[in-house]
Enzyme design. Structure first.
Site, PDB file in Angstrom:
ATOM      1  N   GLN A   1     -12.735 -18.400   0.563  1.00  0.00           N
ATOM      2  CA  GLN A   1     -13.931 -18.428  -0.278  1.00  0.00           C
ATOM      3  C   GLN A   1     -14.979 -17.385   0.099  1.00  0.00           C
ATOM      4  OE1 GLN A   1     -13.897 -23.180  -0.478  1.00  0.00           O
ATOM      5  NE2 GLN A   1     -15.634 -22.322  -1.530  1.00  0.00           N
TER       6      GLN A   1
ATOM      7  N   TYR B   1       0.834  -1.207   0.000  1.00  0.00           N
ATOM      8  CA  TYR B   1       0.000   0.000   0.000  1.00  0.00           C
ATOM      9  C   TYR B   1       0.876   1.267   0.000  1.00  0.00           C
ATOM     10  CZ  TYR B   1      -4.147  -2.913   0.722  1.00  0.00           C
ATOM     11  OH  TYR B   1      -5.155  -3.826   0.568  1.00  0.00           O
TER      12      TYR B   1
ATOM     13  N   ARG C   1       2.145  -1.163  10.910  1.00  0.00           N
ATOM     14  CA  ARG C   1       2.231  -2.460  10.228  1.00  0.00           C
ATOM     15  C   ARG C   1       3.366  -2.397   9.220  1.00  0.00           C
ATOM     16  NH1 ARG C   1      -2.814  -6.268   8.652  1.00  0.00           N
ATOM     17  NH2 ARG C   1      -1.669  -7.929   7.592  1.00  0.00           N
TER      18      ARG C   1
ATOM     19  N   HIS D   1       0.378  -7.331  -2.333  1.00  0.00           N
ATOM     20  CA  HIS D   1      -0.779  -7.984  -2.952  1.00  0.00           C
ATOM     21  C   HIS D   1      -0.471  -8.481  -4.370  1.00  0.00           C
ATOM     22  CE1 HIS D   1      -3.600  -7.527   0.225  1.00  0.00           C
ATOM     23  NE2 HIS D   1      -3.633  -6.221   0.186  1.00  0.00           N
TER      24      HIS D   1
END
Length: 671
Positions: free
Chosen positions: A340, A167, A215, A253
């Protein structure tokens, strides 16, 4: 004495002492965007009642351009502050503490207004970010500081500043995305200037008696990511700037290494937290694939971290800590890291839930209240749908009997648990079996129920599952043609295999057949070699210089489908790429747009766009889909016995445990 003395030990943060070492990590659920703040409040309050020491919310945008998508939640107005105050009040009333995560997405923002260190498009977004000038950088800092101050005004106990996973702040740190030559780029002292300045100014704004978590990315898993020396340098600077805690972030990501999926070994990255911990004097939190109190206790007992962050396990069971403390760890519904209903939903714009706990994020809507009119309930089929329906109905006070034709519970979950990378399904089956006993369900194994058995019950539920679809291939009765269930229960398979059908079952069978020996999921060193995970002390970003080094495939496998499209296109949104990459590393041939002409002694004859072709294989495995098993439902209908049909017996599209479990729970909640 507690079984988890380290996990349940208090942690002194100076101005406040946390009651245990469990952090509920940040997850974007989509709840805030619904505007139903009572629902948001109950979601977090339930986890506070469940004993979590400190909760971190899903990421809140500091400004519109920093939101992960247009309309992402944040604290932009007095009304927003009042809404969030309702959440913090509910958590505090439940005895908990909560911090708000401030997440600036940078180039990951799904918006044409996204901004970053340099105008380099992310591979997971279609938009090229605008490169910020000095004024633009100052505006972003000010927005983050304002968000922190508003969080304090809204009653939060602290904030977490998101500086990992690729990010905004992470984008300034790494040469991969920061190509600047001014004071915000170039050498590392310049590249880390932004996150350090953000932490310093947030601390200045909120004062000393407010938790400030940063973080930090310990391993980026991208080319030109941070080195370990840079990680330590940043950690020390962040501590000096006023952080209370350092939380662990793993991988960007866009990284092509799985970091939280079920095939990742448990606690796979705790070794990095262990290495960072002695470099700073503030507590360090570890994260990723920690899903049982035993794993968490082991990490803390070994001195690898001061706290343990678990996110999705608190979707699976809000009472995780309470159950562990009470000696009821076996009753904790296990997170199987399937993605899921959580991440797949998030990245599809849907509200988050959980495969094993349909009440996650639906606490105010799906209730398991004690019944005032107890009924006798017969459920046929001890697969996912039937077991969940039985447990919920019995917990509510109904008298439940569960009939299963085989000698064990679990249904097709028992096939899933033998797939390399799906070992977590073992714990899920064990949990279901245990909870049937705890709930008081009367279980009839090796009993194929008939309409006569079911007459007289107040409610009858048919959860008899599916039958394999007949693909109608000439010669399919040959001895070298096997169904997927036979293969996954140990039938002999040759060295050259063709798999007919490339849905989830086909991919699972391929994974099963190309592996031999220990699963990489159960051997961290083997898994790291397979995916090319190295050490950021050796290579910036932590990707091994040699790249992925998987074990040789146990068999030569061809995975086939009729649809002329990319294989695996309909797999999970956040895990499909992992399955495709894993099979590609094992040299699995993946072919779409084929027709199945005939099984012959030499193998399988197929039709392709280029004409007929013979695949010389020893074994052909049928994974051509499934259809509902209608036998019992038809017999009940003929006998005039009212009944409900759930799970695969209702809809057989793929083998969808998420839908089956949700359907079973909702039916039981309505009795």
């Amino acid at each position: 004495m507690s079984s988890y003395p380290h996990l349940l030990a208090p942690l002194d943060l100076g101005h406040v002492t946390l009651p245990n070492r469990v952090l509920m990590g940040s997850m974007h659920t989509g709840l805030e965007e619904t505007g139903d703040w009572a629902r948001v409040a109950e979601f977090y309050a339930a986890r506070a009642r469940g004993g979590v020491a400190l909760i971190v919310t899903g990421g809140m945008a500091p400004n519109p351009e920093g939101g992960v998508f247009p309309g992402a939640a944040g604290l932009f107005s007095a009304k927003d502050i009042a809404n969030h105050r309702g959440v913090t009040d509910a958590v505090h009333a439940a005895g908990g503490r909560i911090a708000m995560q401030i997440l600036h997405a940078g180039r990951y923002a799904y918006s044409k207004d996204c901004v970053s260190a340099s105008p380099i498009k992310s591979p997971i977004s279609p938009f090229v970010p605008r490169e910020l000038d000095e004024d633009g950088i100052e505006a972003q800092i000010a927005a983050i500081v304002t968000a922190a101050a508003r969080a304090q005004e809204a009653g939060y106990d602290g904030v977490e500043i998101m500086g990992s996973e690729g990010y905004f702040l992470n984008q300034f740190l790494a040469r991969h995305t920061n190509k600047r030559t001014d004071r915000w780029g170039g050498d590392y002292a310049n590249r880390m200037r932004l996150p350090v300045e953000v932490v310093r100014r947030v601390r200045e704004a909120v004062g000393p008696d407010f938790i400030l978590i940063y973080r930090i990315s310990l391993i980026d898993l991208i080319p030109d990511g941070s080195t370990w020396e840079e990680v330590v340098q940043l950690a020390r600077a962040i501590e000096a700037a006023g952080a209370t805690l350092l939380n662990t972030g793993i991988g960007w990501h866009e990284a092509r290494v799985p970091t939280i999926a079920t095939s990742v070994p448990r606690a796979a990255f705790a070794w990095l937290t262990a290495r960072l911990r002695p470099e700073v004097s503030i507590p360090v939190i570890t994260s990723n694939r920690i899903n049982t109190p035993d794993v968490a206790e082991g990490i803390l007992a070994d001195g690898q971290a001061d706290m343990v962050s678990m996110a999705r396990p608190f979707l699976a069971d809000a009472d995780f800590v309470v159950k562990a403390a009470a000696g009821r760890a076996a009753e904790i519904a296990p997170c199987i890291a399937c993605n899921q209903a959580c991440l797949d939903h998030t990245f599809s714009g849907k509200l988050t839930s959980c495969l094993v706990n349909p009440r996650a994020c639906a606490e105010t809507e799906l209730r398991y209240d004690p019944t005032t009119t107890p009924k006798t309930v017969a459920i046929v089929g001890a697969g996912a749908a039937g077991m969940m329906c039985a447990i919920v109905a019995a917990q509510r006070g109904h008298q439940v009997e569960l009939f299963e034709a085989s000698g064990q519970v679990g249904g097709l979950l028992n096939l899933a648990k033998v797939i390399p990378g799906k070992e977590e399904f073992r714990g899920l089956v064990d949990w279901f079996a245990g909870m049937l006993t705890v709930a008081g369900v009367k279980l009839h194994l090796n009993h194929r129920a008939t309409a006569q058995d079911l007459a007289g019950f107040d409610e009858v539920v048919v959860a008899t599952g599916v039958m394999p679809r007949d693909p109608g291939i000439a010669g399919q009765d040959a001895p070298n043609v096997l169904g997927y269930e036979a293969v996954l229960t140990g039938a002999p398979v040759g060295k050259r295999v063709a798999i007919i059908g490339a849905g989830g079952i086909g991919f699972d069978v391929a994974e099963y057949l190309v592996h031999s020996g220990i699963s990489p999921t159960e051997d961290l060193a083997l898994w790291k070699r397979e995916w090319g995970v190295g050490d950021p002390a050796d290579v910036a970003g932590g990707l091994a210089a040699a790249g992925p080094q998987p074990e040789a495939p146990a068999r030569q496998v061809a995975l086939l489908q009729r649809k002329a499209e990319k294989l695996g296109r309909r797999l999970g949104k956040t895990t499909g790429w992992i399955h495709r990459a894993a099979l590609q590393m094992k040299n699995v041939e993946m072919r779409g747009g084929v027709s199945y002409e005939a099984v012959v002694p030499e193998g399988l004859e197929i039709g392709t766009a280029d004409g007929p072709e013979l695949l010389a294989v020893d074994t052909i495995v049928l994974c051509a889909g499934q259809v509902p098993n209608p036998v019992l439902a038809d017999a009940l209908g003929a006998a005039g016995i009212a009944h409900h049909v759930i799970g695969g017996a209702d809809v057989a599209a793929e083998l969808d445990a998420k839908r089956a479990i949700d359907q079973g729970a909702r039916l039981a909640a309505a009795f």
